[in-house]
Design a protein around this motif. Structure first.
Motif, PDB file in Angstrom:
ATOM      1  N   PHE A 277       0.832  -1.196   0.000  1.00 28.58           N
ATOM      2  CA  PHE A 277       0.000   0.000   0.000  1.00 28.58           C
ATOM      3  C   PHE A 277       0.867   1.247   0.000  1.00 28.58           C
ATOM      4  O   PHE A 277       2.044   1.193   0.348  1.00 28.58           O
ATOM      5  CB  PHE A 277      -0.934  -0.006   1.220  1.00 28.58           C
ATOM      6  N   ASP A 278       0.273   2.357  -0.378  1.00 23.92           N
ATOM      7  CA  ASP A 278       0.957   3.654  -0.373  1.00 23.92           C
ATOM      8  C   ASP A 278       0.994   4.139   1.073  1.00 23.92           C
ATOM      9  O   ASP A 278      -0.033   4.528   1.630  1.00 23.92           O
ATOM     10  CB  ASP A 278       0.206   4.637  -1.272  1.00 23.92           C
ATOM     11  N   GLY A 279       2.151   4.118   1.668  1.00 21.25           N
ATOM     12  CA  GLY A 279       2.298   4.465   3.079  1.00 21.25           C
ATOM     13  C   GLY A 279       2.084   5.933   3.393  1.00 21.25           C
ATOM     14  O   GLY A 279       1.956   6.306   4.549  1.00 21.25           O
ATOM     15  N   ALA A 280       2.023   6.787   2.373  1.00 20.98           N
ATOM     16  CA  ALA A 280       1.829   8.215   2.600  1.00 20.98           C
ATOM     17  C   ALA A 280       0.373   8.636   2.406  1.00 20.98           C
ATOM     18  O   ALA A 280       0.030   9.786   2.624  1.00 20.98           O
ATOM     19  CB  ALA A 280       2.713   9.016   1.652  1.00 20.98           C
ATOM     20  N   CYS A 281      -0.473   7.722   2.029  1.00 27.54           N
ATOM     21  CA  CYS A 281      -1.857   8.025   1.653  1.00 27.54           C
ATOM     22  C   CYS A 281      -2.823   7.736   2.800  1.00 27.54           C
ATOM     23  O   CYS A 281      -2.849   6.619   3.321  1.00 27.54           O
ATOM     24  CB  CYS A 281      -2.214   7.182   0.431  1.00 27.54           C
ATOM     25  N   ASN A 282      -3.622   8.745   3.175  1.00 32.99           N
ATOM     26  CA  ASN A 282      -4.606   8.554   4.240  1.00 32.99           C
ATOM     27  C   ASN A 282      -5.677   7.533   3.867  1.00 32.99           C
ATOM     28  O   ASN A 282      -6.120   6.763   4.713  1.00 32.99           O
ATOM     29  CB  ASN A 282      -5.273   9.881   4.611  1.00 32.99           C
ATOM     30  N   VAL A 283      -6.104   7.525   2.612  1.00 28.55           N
ATOM     31  CA  VAL A 283      -7.102   6.555   2.172  1.00 28.55           C
ATOM     32  C   VAL A 283      -6.540   5.138   2.295  1.00 28.55           C
ATOM     33  O   VAL A 283      -7.221   4.225   2.773  1.00 28.55           O
ATOM     34  CB  VAL A 283      -7.572   6.844   0.726  1.00 28.55           C
ATOM     35  N   CYS A 284      -5.287   4.966   1.894  1.00 37.72           N
ATOM     36  CA  CYS A 284      -4.643   3.654   1.992  1.00 37.72           C
ATOM     37  C   CYS A 284      -4.489   3.234   3.448  1.00 37.72           C
ATOM     38  O   CYS A 284      -4.716   2.076   3.802  1.00 37.72           O
ATOM     39  CB  CYS A 284      -3.289   3.666   1.295  1.00 37.72           C
ATOM     40  N   ASP A 285      -4.114   4.181   4.298  1.00 37.54           N
ATOM     41  CA  ASP A 285      -3.966   3.912   5.724  1.00 37.54           C
ATOM     42  C   ASP A 285      -5.285   3.432   6.314  1.00 37.54           C
ATOM     43  O   ASP A 285      -5.328   2.433   7.040  1.00 37.54           O
ATOM     44  CB  ASP A 285      -3.485   5.173   6.445  1.00 37.54           C
ATOM     45  N   LYS A 286      -6.364   4.126   5.998  1.00 32.53           N
ATOM     46  CA  LYS A 286      -7.693   3.726   6.497  1.00 32.53           C
ATOM     47  C   LYS A 286      -8.090   2.365   5.937  1.00 32.53           C
ATOM     48  O   LYS A 286      -8.713   1.566   6.627  1.00 32.53           O
ATOM     49  CB  LYS A 286      -8.751   4.774   6.143  1.00 32.53           C
ATOM     50  N   SER A 287      -7.703   2.085   4.709  1.00 29.56           N
ATOM     51  CA  SER A 287      -8.000   0.775   4.109  1.00 29.56           C
ATOM     52  C   SER A 287      -7.268  -0.338   4.843  1.00 29.56           C
ATOM     53  O   SER A 287      -7.845  -1.389   5.124  1.00 29.56           O
ATOM     54  CB  SER A 287      -7.612   0.767   2.631  1.00 29.56           C
TER      55      SER A 287
END
Length: 128
Positions: free
Chosen positions: A7-17
């Protein structure tokens, strides 16, 4: 063997996913790595992944991206989220076009400056 989600570690959407998957994967089917991490970059090179504007699911000798990765992940989540895998009946081109709209705009939801806090059990599921 666990499937690995990159996952993209800088992305809030990815973090929530990732947080969503952690809380809905009681069998711990998945391990995780940021695409920006050393292991993430090594795995992407090993699998010859070229599409990095996507969540990536590594499964054995193959990988999945975009909506197919999401739906393959949903298959292993607890009820009712596993029912989302039925969206695979929709043609990939339609599903991926919807995925790409979200992916292109994901930073509008912010970028991560710090890592999420993990429990010790969750920490074991992240590759270093």
């Amino acid at each position: 063997m666990k499937q690995i989600i990159l996952f993209d570690g800088a992305c809030n959407v990815c973090d929530k996913s990732v947080q969503f998957i952690l809380s809905n994967d009681p069998k711990a089917n998945f391990a995780f790595a940021s695409q920006q991490s050393t292991i993430g970059k090594e795995l992407m090179a090993q699998y010859s992944v070229r599409d990095v504007n996507s969540l990536i699911l590594l499964d054995g000798l193959t990988y999945y991206t975009k909506s197919t990765a999401v739906l393959m992940i949903c298959r292993k989540l607890k009820f009712p989220w596993n029912l989302a895998s039925f969206f695979q009946l929709i043609p990939t081109s339609i599903r991926d076009s919807m995925y790409e709209v979200i992916a292109k705009n994901r930073y509008r939801f912010g970028r991560k400056e710090t890592c999420m806090l993990l429990t010790p059990d969750e920490r074991k599921r992240f590759l270093d």
